[in-house]
Scaffold this active site. Structure first.
Site, PDB file in Angstrom:
ATOM      1  N   ARG A 164      39.222  54.068  40.385  1.00  0.00           N
ATOM      2  CA  ARG A 164      38.506  54.212  39.096  1.00  0.00           C
ATOM      3  C   ARG A 164      38.383  55.674  38.657  1.00  0.00           C
ATOM      4  NH1 ARG A 164      39.459  49.593  39.724  1.00  0.00           N
ATOM      5  NH2 ARG A 164      38.004  47.855  39.613  1.00  0.00           N
ATOM      6  N   SER A 238      31.410  46.528  34.689  1.00  0.00           N
ATOM      7  CA  SER A 238      30.687  47.081  35.846  1.00  0.00           C
ATOM      8  C   SER A 238      30.071  48.415  35.468  1.00  0.00           C
ATOM      9  CB  SER A 238      31.652  47.314  37.010  1.00  0.00           C
ATOM     10  OG  SER A 238      32.297  46.116  37.334  1.00  0.00           O
ATOM     11  N   GLU A 334      29.917  54.158  36.643  1.00  0.00           N
ATOM     12  CA  GLU A 334      31.324  54.136  36.228  1.00  0.00           C
ATOM     13  C   GLU A 334      31.444  54.390  34.721  1.00  0.00           C
ATOM     14  OE1 GLU A 334      33.932  50.856  37.727  1.00  0.00           O
ATOM     15  OE2 GLU A 334      34.342  50.502  35.607  1.00  0.00           O
TER      16      GLU A 334
HETATM   17  P1  FAD Z   1      36.383  53.667  25.599  1.00  0.00           P
HETATM   18  O1  FAD Z   1      35.221  52.953  26.138  1.00  0.00           O
HETATM   19  O2  FAD Z   1      36.482  53.816  24.123  1.00  0.00           O
HETATM   20  O3  FAD Z   1      36.539  55.081  26.283  1.00  0.00           O
HETATM   21  C1  FAD Z   1      36.337  55.217  27.671  1.00  0.00           C
HETATM   22  C2  FAD Z   1      36.633  56.677  28.069  1.00  0.00           C
HETATM   23  O4  FAD Z   1      38.024  56.939  27.891  1.00  0.00           O
HETATM   24  C3  FAD Z   1      35.893  57.699  27.220  1.00  0.00           C
HETATM   25  O5  FAD Z   1      35.590  58.809  28.017  1.00  0.00           O
HETATM   26  C4  FAD Z   1      36.930  58.068  26.167  1.00  0.00           C
HETATM   27  O6  FAD Z   1      36.726  59.365  25.626  1.00  0.00           O
HETATM   28  C5  FAD Z   1      38.224  57.987  26.948  1.00  0.00           C
HETATM   29  N1  FAD Z   1      39.367  57.608  26.118  1.00  0.00           N
HETATM   30  C6  FAD Z   1      39.511  56.459  25.409  1.00  0.00           C
HETATM   31  N2  FAD Z   1      40.722  56.442  24.799  1.00  0.00           N
HETATM   32  C7  FAD Z   1      41.332  57.608  25.112  1.00  0.00           C
HETATM   33  C8  FAD Z   1      42.584  58.200  24.774  1.00  0.00           C
HETATM   34  N3  FAD Z   1      43.468  57.589  23.981  1.00  0.00           N
HETATM   35  N4  FAD Z   1      42.872  59.424  25.280  1.00  0.00           N
HETATM   36  C9  FAD Z   1      41.985  60.076  26.092  1.00  0.00           C
HETATM   37  N5  FAD Z   1      40.783  59.585  26.427  1.00  0.00           N
HETATM   38  C10 FAD Z   1      40.473  58.363  25.958  1.00  0.00           C
HETATM   39  N6  FAD Z   1      37.462  48.219  33.718  1.00  0.00           N
HETATM   40  C11 FAD Z   1      38.285  48.049  34.784  1.00  0.00           C
HETATM   41  O7  FAD Z   1      38.853  49.018  35.300  1.00  0.00           O
HETATM   42  N7  FAD Z   1      38.502  46.813  35.307  1.00  0.00           N
HETATM   43  C12 FAD Z   1      37.930  45.700  34.813  1.00  0.00           C
HETATM   44  O8  FAD Z   1      38.180  44.599  35.301  1.00  0.00           O
HETATM   45  C13 FAD Z   1      37.028  45.848  33.705  1.00  0.00           C
HETATM   46  N8  FAD Z   1      36.382  44.778  33.190  1.00  0.00           N
HETATM   47  C14 FAD Z   1      35.533  44.941  32.151  1.00  0.00           C
HETATM   48  C15 FAD Z   1      34.866  43.803  31.647  1.00  0.00           C
HETATM   49  C16 FAD Z   1      34.024  43.915  30.562  1.00  0.00           C
HETATM   50  C17 FAD Z   1      33.321  42.695  30.034  1.00  0.00           C
HETATM   51  C18 FAD Z   1      33.843  45.187  29.928  1.00  0.00           C
HETATM   52  C19 FAD Z   1      32.984  45.303  28.699  1.00  0.00           C
HETATM   53  C20 FAD Z   1      34.491  46.317  30.430  1.00  0.00           C
HETATM   54  C21 FAD Z   1      35.325  46.203  31.558  1.00  0.00           C
HETATM   55  N9  FAD Z   1      35.980  47.319  32.113  1.00  0.00           N
HETATM   56  C22 FAD Z   1      36.836  47.154  33.170  1.00  0.00           C
HETATM   57  C23 FAD Z   1      35.798  48.667  31.528  1.00  0.00           C
HETATM   58  C24 FAD Z   1      36.748  48.931  30.323  1.00  0.00           C
HETATM   59  O9  FAD Z   1      37.341  47.743  29.896  1.00  0.00           O
HETATM   60  C25 FAD Z   1      37.847  49.933  30.688  1.00  0.00           C
HETATM   61  O10 FAD Z   1      37.304  51.129  31.175  1.00  0.00           O
HETATM   62  C26 FAD Z   1      38.743  50.257  29.489  1.00  0.00           C
HETATM   63  O11 FAD Z   1      39.863  50.983  29.898  1.00  0.00           O
HETATM   64  C27 FAD Z   1      38.021  51.041  28.392  1.00  0.00           C
HETATM   65  O12 FAD Z   1      38.856  51.085  27.245  1.00  0.00           O
HETATM   66  P2  FAD Z   1      38.293  51.507  25.844  1.00  0.00           P
HETATM   67  O13 FAD Z   1      39.434  51.576  24.901  1.00  0.00           O
HETATM   68  O14 FAD Z   1      37.194  50.607  25.448  1.00  0.00           O
HETATM   69  O15 FAD Z   1      37.732  52.965  26.154  1.00  0.00           O
HETATM   70  P1  NAP Z   2      34.435  39.820  43.183  1.00  0.00           P
HETATM   71  O1  NAP Z   2      35.687  39.026  43.240  1.00  0.00           O
HETATM   72  O2  NAP Z   2      33.104  39.135  43.199  1.00  0.00           O
HETATM   73  O3  NAP Z   2      34.443  40.894  44.354  1.00  0.00           O
HETATM   74  C1  NAP Z   2      33.363  41.834  44.483  1.00  0.00           C
HETATM   75  C2  NAP Z   2      33.956  43.203  44.774  1.00  0.00           C
HETATM   76  O4  NAP Z   2      34.644  43.124  45.998  1.00  0.00           O
HETATM   77  C3  NAP Z   2      34.933  43.610  43.724  1.00  0.00           C
HETATM   78  O5  NAP Z   2      34.346  44.601  42.951  1.00  0.00           O
HETATM   79  C4  NAP Z   2      36.171  44.046  44.480  1.00  0.00           C
HETATM   80  O6  NAP Z   2      36.406  45.444  44.422  1.00  0.00           O
HETATM   81  C5  NAP Z   2      35.906  43.745  45.922  1.00  0.00           C
HETATM   82  N1  NAP Z   2      36.941  42.822  46.443  1.00  0.00           N
HETATM   83  C6  NAP Z   2      37.035  41.485  46.275  1.00  0.00           C
HETATM   84  N2  NAP Z   2      38.104  41.004  46.951  1.00  0.00           N
HETATM   85  C7  NAP Z   2      38.688  42.063  47.549  1.00  0.00           C
HETATM   86  C8  NAP Z   2      39.830  42.214  48.381  1.00  0.00           C
HETATM   87  N3  NAP Z   2      40.577  41.171  48.741  1.00  0.00           N
HETATM   88  N4  NAP Z   2      40.158  43.463  48.787  1.00  0.00           N
HETATM   89  C9  NAP Z   2      39.427  44.516  48.426  1.00  0.00           C
HETATM   90  N5  NAP Z   2      38.336  44.445  47.646  1.00  0.00           N
HETATM   91  C10 NAP Z   2      37.956  43.232  47.208  1.00  0.00           C
HETATM   92  O7  NAP Z   2      34.479  40.802  41.910  1.00  0.00           O
HETATM   93  P2  NAP Z   2      34.282  40.481  40.360  1.00  0.00           P
HETATM   94  O8  NAP Z   2      33.082  41.186  39.873  1.00  0.00           O
HETATM   95  O9  NAP Z   2      34.418  39.014  40.092  1.00  0.00           O
HETATM   96  O10 NAP Z   2      35.528  41.235  39.737  1.00  0.00           O
HETATM   97  C11 NAP Z   2      36.829  40.790  39.987  1.00  0.00           C
HETATM   98  C12 NAP Z   2      37.802  41.912  39.706  1.00  0.00           C
HETATM   99  O11 NAP Z   2      37.670  42.351  38.348  1.00  0.00           O
HETATM  100  C13 NAP Z   2      37.544  43.136  40.584  1.00  0.00           C
HETATM  101  O12 NAP Z   2      38.776  43.707  40.926  1.00  0.00           O
HETATM  102  C14 NAP Z   2      36.759  44.062  39.690  1.00  0.00           C
HETATM  103  O13 NAP Z   2      37.001  45.431  39.982  1.00  0.00           O
HETATM  104  C15 NAP Z   2      37.288  43.706  38.305  1.00  0.00           C
HETATM  105  N6  NAP Z   2      36.232  43.934  37.300  1.00  0.00           N
HETATM  106  C16 NAP Z   2      35.960  45.216  36.936  1.00  0.00           C
HETATM  107  C17 NAP Z   2      34.995  45.497  35.971  1.00  0.00           C
HETATM  108  C18 NAP Z   2      34.753  46.901  35.519  1.00  0.00           C
HETATM  109  O14 NAP Z   2      34.097  47.095  34.509  1.00  0.00           O
HETATM  110  N7  NAP Z   2      35.257  47.894  36.212  1.00  0.00           N
HETATM  111  C19 NAP Z   2      34.292  44.445  35.398  1.00  0.00           C
HETATM  112  C20 NAP Z   2      34.566  43.158  35.820  1.00  0.00           C
HETATM  113  C21 NAP Z   2      35.552  42.901  36.770  1.00  0.00           C
HETATM  114  P3  NAP Z   2      37.250  46.194  43.272  1.00  0.00           P
HETATM  115  O15 NAP Z   2      36.300  46.343  42.149  1.00  0.00           O
HETATM  116  O16 NAP Z   2      37.586  47.483  43.927  1.00  0.00           O
HETATM  117  O17 NAP Z   2      38.444  45.373  42.930  1.00  0.00           O
END
Ligand code: FAD
Ligand code: NAP
Length: 338
Positions: A164, A238, A334
């Site tokens: 991340r 998250s 995050e």
């Molecule tokens: P923004 O929120 O608009 O920006 C985020 C950051 O990136 C800011 O600092 C911004 O300045 C910068 N930025 C945006 N665009 C650019 C650009 N073109 N150039 C340079 N900087 C830029 N994230 C995960 O990793 N995994 C997930 O599974 C995941 N699940 C999510 C589920 C939900 C319901 C929600 C709401 C969010 C989730 N996220 C997840 C977080 C989010 O989706 C990601 O971080 C996504 O990449 C953000 O994109 P955005 O366009 O909305 O960025």
């Molecule tokens: P989950 O399946 O309930 O698992 C809980 C956490 O355990 C996750 O965050 C994941 O870490 C870790 N995990 C699960 N299985 C794993 C494996 N086999 N090996 C290593 N790590 C493992 O998680 P969840 O909330 O439903 O999310 C599912 C996936 O979507 C995850 O990968 C999560 O990162 C992603 N997600 C991200 C966001 C966001 O905003 N960043 C929001 C929703 C979902 P990791 O997070 O490192 O994968």
């Protein structure tokens, strides 16, 4: 095309937490060349922020500067034997891009279906889900250097990707605007179903030999059931990262808490499920004023009823403090705070 600022714009519909703050100036960016225009107008000499869908941002106050909303479109690809290089404009909705690739028969991206946001934001925190990270499929990107006014190319190795995290969130925070990303995908490669609930859901659907499309559909369905939909309840996914702790710290932790959910990392560290830590502190499904903790996943903070950014921040601070007191682990946010 000339780019023009709108003045005093509400950001409520431009962030998925639905925080109602205003920006002094707001630009919609539809072509990379407009960045040179903004540079010549000295826009980058004062406060600015580029945003995509606002799905990883928490605004805690009005933004006294320029918001640049990236809407650059366009997709092209080049096939090289069993690989394909797909280039996408930074303003394309991530999930639309995932489905474009799946429909063209390109694989490697399917586990990241339904992540909100844009293509241009995907490298910033090295988005990841269900065992795939952006760094696994990222080839290079083109980014505008707001200090020098030049467009630069970043290869995968230049981006310092980690869990991340990337160079765009650390050393170069706020300096570059990504205008396009090129992904290296496979043509009809094997899928990865080992993570989380994917395999279980495939079995429930009677699918024995899943295609990338099957995996994307299953991942999307799991996500819809588990996560709050930002169009109905404000959230940014998250709120905290899963903490990585040393093996020595882990051994102390597991002695006191044998049930702790943990995953060993390649470098010897242990990844602890932050959602579990928060749940153990009694926060799952609870609220503090209009800010809440999602009942199905305690990692996700939600806007229950016209919360301000400070309401969400205060809840996150209370959670960090409780987790530190109980587990001696410092949770890291995050979400990007402005
Ligand atoms: P923004 O929120 O608009 O920006 C985020 C950051 O990136 C800011 O600092 C911004 O300045 C910068 N930025 C945006 N665009 C650019 C650009 N073109 N150039 C340079 N900087 C830029 N994230 C995960 O990793 N995994 C997930 O599974 C995941 N699940 C999510 C589920 C939900 C319901 C929600 C709401 C969010 C989730 N996220 C997840 C977080 C989010 O989706 C990601 O971080 C996504 O990449 C953000 O994109 P955005 O366009 O909305 O960025
Ligand atoms: P989950 O399946 O309930 O698992 C809980 C956490 O355990 C996750 O965050 C994941 O870490 C870790 N995990 C699960 N299985 C794993 C494996 N086999 N090996 C290593 N790590 C493992 O998680 P969840 O909330 O439903 O999310 C599912 C996936 O979507 C995850 O990968 C999560 O990162 C992603 N997600 C991200 C966001 C966001 O905003 N960043 C929001 C929703 C979902 P990791 O997070 O490192 O994968």
């Amino acid at each position: 095309m000339n780019i023009i600022a709108e003045e005093k714009v509400s950001l409520e519909k431009y962030n998925t937490f639905r925080i109602a703050v205003n920006a002094d100036r707001f630009y919609k960016l539809t072509a990379a060349s407009q960045l040179t225009e903004l540079y010549n107008q000295q826009v980058f000499k004062s406060k600015f922020l580029v945003t995509g869908a606002g799905s990883n941002i928490l605004y805690t106050k009005d933004f006294d500067g320029s918001i640049i909303k990236n809407e650059i479109q366009g997709i092209s690809y080049r096939i090289a034997q069993q690989e394909v290089y797909v280039t996408a404009g930074a303003g394309i909705v991530w999930n639309d891009f995932v489905w474009y690739c799946i429909n063209e028969g390109f694989s490697g991206i399917e586990n990241m279906a339904l992540i909100p946001g844009t293509v241009g934001a995907s490298p910033i925190q090295n988005i990841g889900a269900y065992g795939t990270e952006l760094m696994d499929i990222f080839d290079h990107c083109i980014a505008f250097n707001t200090v020098t006014g030049a467009f630069e190319r970043f290869e995968n190795a230049d981006c310092a990707f980690s869990y991340r995290d990337s160079i765009f969130k650390t050393t170069y925070k706020g300096q570059y605007i990504i205008t396009e990303v090129t992904f290296k995908l496979a043509i009809n490669a094997a899928v990865n179903t080992s993570y989380g609930a994917i395999q279980q859901e495939l079995v429930a659907r009677g699918i024995e030999r899943p295609t990338p499309k099957d995996v994307a559909e299953v991942v999307s369905s799991i996500r819809v059931n588990k996560l709050p939909d930002p169009s109905t309840i404000g959230n940014a996914g998250s709120f905290f990262k899963n903490p990585l702790i040393s093996q020595a710290q882990f051994e102390t932790l597991i002695q006191e808490f044998p049930q702790v959910i943990h995953y060993p990392m390649a470098d010897g560290a242990q990844k602890i499920a932050a959602g579990w830590l928060i749940e153990q502190c009694g926060w799952k499904g609870k609220s503090l004023g209009p800010a809440g903790v999602w009942p199905n996943q305690a990692l996700v903070l939600v806007n229950l009823n016209h919360a301000t950014g400070s309401d969400i921040w205060n809840l996150s601070a209370q959670i960090i403090s409780d987790v530190a007191a109980k587990f001696n682990i410092e949770l890291e946010r995050e979400v990007n705070i402005f």
